[in-house]
Design a protein around this motif. Sequence first.
Motif, PDB file in Angstrom:
ATOM      1  N   ASP A  70       9.993   3.166   5.288  1.00 13.75           N
ATOM      2  CA  ASP A  70       8.888   2.655   4.635  1.00 13.75           C
ATOM      3  C   ASP A  70       7.442   2.604   5.525  1.00 13.75           C
ATOM      4  N   LYS A  71       6.591   3.027   4.863  1.00 15.13           N
ATOM      5  CA  LYS A  71       5.189   2.851   5.303  1.00 15.13           C
ATOM      6  C   LYS A  71       4.803   1.451   5.658  1.00 15.13           C
ATOM      7  N   SER A  73       2.260  -0.323   5.316  1.00 18.96           N
ATOM      8  CA  SER A  73       1.456  -1.140   4.410  1.00 18.96           C
ATOM      9  C   SER A  73       2.321  -1.147   3.084  1.00 18.96           C
ATOM     10  N   GLN A  74       3.250  -0.301   2.962  1.00 25.23           N
ATOM     11  CA  GLN A  74       4.179  -0.552   1.690  1.00 25.23           C
ATOM     12  C   GLN A  74       5.177  -1.869   2.131  1.00 25.23           C
ATOM     13  N   ARG A  77       3.256  -5.053   1.685  1.00 24.76           N
ATOM     14  CA  ARG A  77       2.932  -5.338   0.554  1.00 24.76           C
ATOM     15  C   ARG A  77       4.294  -5.903  -0.201  1.00 24.76           C
ATOM     16  N   GLN A  78       5.426  -5.191  -0.314  1.00 23.66           N
ATOM     17  CA  GLN A  78       6.456  -5.508  -0.859  1.00 23.66           C
ATOM     18  C   GLN A  78       7.527  -6.322  -0.114  1.00 23.66           C
TER      19      GLN A  78
END
Length: 351
Positions: A70-71, A73-74, A77-78
């Motif tokens: 996973d990035k 930022s991702q 966010r999630q």
Amino acid sequence: MIRISIDAMGGDHGPEVTLPSLVRVVERRPDVRFLIFGREEAVLPVLDRLPRLKEVSTFAHCDVAVRMDDKPSQALRQGRWKSSMWRAIEAVKSGEADACISAGNTGALMAMSKFCLRTMADIERPAIAAIWPTIRSQSVVLDVGATIGADAQQLVDFAILGAALANALFDIERPTVGLLNVGVEEIKGQEEVKEAGRMLREAQLATMRYEGFVEGDDIGKGTVDVVVTEGFSGNIALKAAEGTARQISTYLREAMSRTLMARIGYLFARGAFERLREKMDVRKTNGGVFLGLKGIVVKSHGGADEEGFAAAVELGYEMVRSGVFDKTRATLDLFHARKPAAVAGHIASNA
């Protein structure tokens, strides 16, 4: 009691490794208690097989597990408020836990830690510090991957953070500090490194002894207690050292099994080889410390086995027990209160 929150879903192996490793920690540190975060369908079957761990643990179900690819930022966010990684970090912020340990995605762990815990006053960027085995004993090396590139002030901050960690973990009153460079001469190296050296010399802090520049081979020698660099070169040095240790171990195993005489010789020198293997075991020094945050977070290698993850947990335990956070804060306050001329000039030039 020292309370440690665990992201049970982190790493390449998840609860099948993270939970059994905690049993080893409990056996060696009977005053430890765990807050375990993860998916109940993955965690509870393993936890039920470990009654000793279950006695000293509290479990909380989390819907999301941050993936290794996973990035940041991702994941931020999630995964906020729902992931095992976030909940483990948040437990430190709320005071439920004294430290957080995760073997998960490094970028995501750093992003969530910065967002949730925030950095200490006067610290622009946190650093990842590694405990490095040396000929003399052990050293702190930072940064090993959190910050790619660093200006002079950030390198000075890393020196202060590393010295406070060495003071607490190694019980050294005034740890020696060196800046990693391409040579020991003052005229060599990047301008940021030379400026950081000047700032540290002028600061003359009572909590450390700045020894000047050190080179790559000084890390393994243990020339200084704290080696300071930025994350790009620090991470390369770390991975190169780990790879070299495995390379030498492979060479030794092949050499000792090649002929009958070699195998007989190994039997006579078995004790010496066992001590060598113990010193070269990268699992024993597993765990990167996130320094500069308002809380303790330790990152385990994603591929760590039970002994490796246990070492990361015990590193977090020792940081709590030795009061690293308070000592770091006191050292930072001392440095910034004095405002050496080099620091003041640097701040003014960047205003």
